[in-house]
Design a protein around this motif. Structure first.
Motif, PDB file in Angstrom:
ATOM      1  N   LEU A  27      14.636  -1.158  46.868  1.00  0.00           N
ATOM      2  CA  LEU A  27      16.092  -1.276  46.728  1.00  0.00           C
ATOM      3  C   LEU A  27      16.767  -1.589  48.061  1.00  0.00           C
ATOM      4  O   LEU A  27      17.733  -2.351  48.103  1.00  0.00           O
ATOM      5  CB  LEU A  27      16.670   0.007  46.137  1.00  0.00           C
ATOM      6  CG  LEU A  27      16.546   0.183  44.635  1.00  0.00           C
ATOM      7  CD1 LEU A  27      17.020   1.565  44.214  1.00  0.00           C
ATOM      8  CD2 LEU A  27      17.338  -0.884  43.902  1.00  0.00           C
ATOM      9  N   LEU A  28      16.263  -1.021  49.123  1.00  0.00           N
ATOM     10  CA  LEU A  28      16.819  -1.296  50.449  1.00  0.00           C
ATOM     11  C   LEU A  28      16.624  -2.761  50.822  1.00  0.00           C
ATOM     12  O   LEU A  28      17.549  -3.402  51.334  1.00  0.00           O
ATOM     13  CB  LEU A  28      16.173  -0.379  51.491  1.00  0.00           C
ATOM     14  CG  LEU A  28      16.731  -0.467  52.903  1.00  0.00           C
ATOM     15  CD1 LEU A  28      18.196  -0.043  52.924  1.00  0.00           C
ATOM     16  CD2 LEU A  28      15.919   0.402  53.832  1.00  0.00           C
ATOM     17  N   SER A  51      25.497  -6.579  45.538  1.00  0.00           N
ATOM     18  CA  SER A  51      25.121  -5.714  46.657  1.00  0.00           C
ATOM     19  C   SER A  51      25.746  -4.327  46.509  1.00  0.00           C
ATOM     20  O   SER A  51      25.121  -3.323  46.871  1.00  0.00           O
ATOM     21  CB  SER A  51      25.497  -6.351  47.996  1.00  0.00           C
ATOM     22  OG  SER A  51      26.890  -6.505  48.099  1.00  0.00           O
ATOM     23  N   ILE A  52      26.946  -4.238  45.946  1.00  0.00           N
ATOM     24  CA  ILE A  52      27.570  -2.935  45.706  1.00  0.00           C
ATOM     25  C   ILE A  52      26.796  -2.160  44.640  1.00  0.00           C
ATOM     26  O   ILE A  52      26.541  -0.956  44.789  1.00  0.00           O
ATOM     27  CB  ILE A  52      29.052  -3.109  45.300  1.00  0.00           C
ATOM     28  CG1 ILE A  52      29.867  -3.574  46.502  1.00  0.00           C
ATOM     29  CG2 ILE A  52      29.621  -1.813  44.743  1.00  0.00           C
ATOM     30  CD1 ILE A  52      31.286  -3.962  46.182  1.00  0.00           C
ATOM     31  N   ILE A  53      26.366  -2.829  43.577  1.00  0.00           N
ATOM     32  CA  ILE A  53      25.563  -2.183  42.539  1.00  0.00           C
ATOM     33  C   ILE A  53      24.232  -1.705  43.116  1.00  0.00           C
ATOM     34  O   ILE A  53      23.786  -0.581  42.849  1.00  0.00           O
ATOM     35  CB  ILE A  53      25.349  -3.139  41.345  1.00  0.00           C
ATOM     36  CG1 ILE A  53      26.669  -3.375  40.613  1.00  0.00           C
ATOM     37  CG2 ILE A  53      24.289  -2.604  40.386  1.00  0.00           C
ATOM     38  CD1 ILE A  53      26.623  -4.490  39.594  1.00  0.00           C
ATOM     39  N   THR A  54      23.606  -2.550  43.921  1.00  0.00           N
ATOM     40  CA  THR A  54      22.328  -2.178  44.537  1.00  0.00           C
ATOM     41  C   THR A  54      22.515  -1.007  45.496  1.00  0.00           C
ATOM     42  O   THR A  54      21.675  -0.105  45.544  1.00  0.00           O
ATOM     43  CB  THR A  54      21.719  -3.381  45.275  1.00  0.00           C
ATOM     44  OG1 THR A  54      21.641  -4.488  44.377  1.00  0.00           O
ATOM     45  CG2 THR A  54      20.342  -3.064  45.796  1.00  0.00           C
ATOM     46  N   LEU A  60      21.713   6.630  44.754  1.00  0.00           N
ATOM     47  CA  LEU A  60      21.226   7.497  43.676  1.00  0.00           C
ATOM     48  C   LEU A  60      19.758   7.854  43.899  1.00  0.00           C
ATOM     49  O   LEU A  60      19.373   9.026  43.818  1.00  0.00           O
ATOM     50  CB  LEU A  60      21.419   6.816  42.324  1.00  0.00           C
ATOM     51  CG  LEU A  60      20.879   7.572  41.110  1.00  0.00           C
ATOM     52  CD1 LEU A  60      21.700   8.830  40.876  1.00  0.00           C
ATOM     53  CD2 LEU A  60      20.887   6.691  39.893  1.00  0.00           C
ATOM     54  N   VAL A  61      18.935   6.860  44.195  1.00  0.00           N
ATOM     55  CA  VAL A  61      17.513   7.112  44.419  1.00  0.00           C
ATOM     56  C   VAL A  61      17.320   7.947  45.680  1.00  0.00           C
ATOM     57  O   VAL A  61      16.455   8.824  45.727  1.00  0.00           O
ATOM     58  CB  VAL A  61      16.734   5.779  44.491  1.00  0.00           C
ATOM     59  CG1 VAL A  61      15.295   5.997  44.934  1.00  0.00           C
ATOM     60  CG2 VAL A  61      16.767   5.084  43.148  1.00  0.00           C
TER      61      VAL A  61
END
Length: 148
Positions: A27-28, A51-54, A60-61
């Motif tokens: 994700l990063l 990018s905001i969703i990611t 969260l993770v």
């Protein structure tokens, strides 16, 4: 009744921690890629939203990973306590710790130990600093042995 071997207690690892770390790294990388692409093409708002969703998923993770690390630290401490108890029981019974099995993965009351010499119950003192071994005879032993 389930008994855990000494080797299981000393080598049992939580593999989900590695999966979470892998997901966090992936994700990063996706976030950095989308953010860099957005900075190159500022007119395209789609990449800003992605990018905001990611970044939200990444946070969260990360929160789940921190929570998992705290629980892993607690479990490691409890496993260290139970392996020390198994080692003390092995010294008292004059057997190797690898030949013993115990019915719990953390210390507490009503611990049973399976050894080549028979079954024993650990009776702790009131402050929990010492224990007495009491030999038992199980009436109907249905034993499941968990090995590593």
């Amino acid at each position: 009744m389930t008994f855990y071997t000494y080797s299981y207690l000393t080598t049992h690892h939580n593999t989900w921690q590695y999966v979470r770390i892998g997901l966090l790294i992936a994700l990063l990388i996706v976030f950095i890629g989308l953010f860099v692409y957005y900075l190159r093409h500022q007119w395209n708002v789609k990449y800003k939203d992605l990018s905001i969703i990611t970044a939200t998923l990444l946070l969260l993770v990360l929160g789940l990973q921190i929570n998992g690390l705290v629980s892993l630290q607690s479990a490691t401490k409890q496993t260290g306590e139970i392996t020390a108890t198994v080692q003390q029981v092995a010294r008292q019974l004059h057997v190797k710790p690898e030949r013993l099995s115990i019915n719990a993965t953390s210390t507490g009351s009503d611990l049973l130990v399976k050894s080549p010499k028979g079954y024993y119950r650990l009776v702790y003192s009131s402050d929990g600093s010492a224990f007495v071994l009491e030999k038992l005879t199980l009436a109907d032993p249905k034993i499941k042995l968990v090995k590593e």
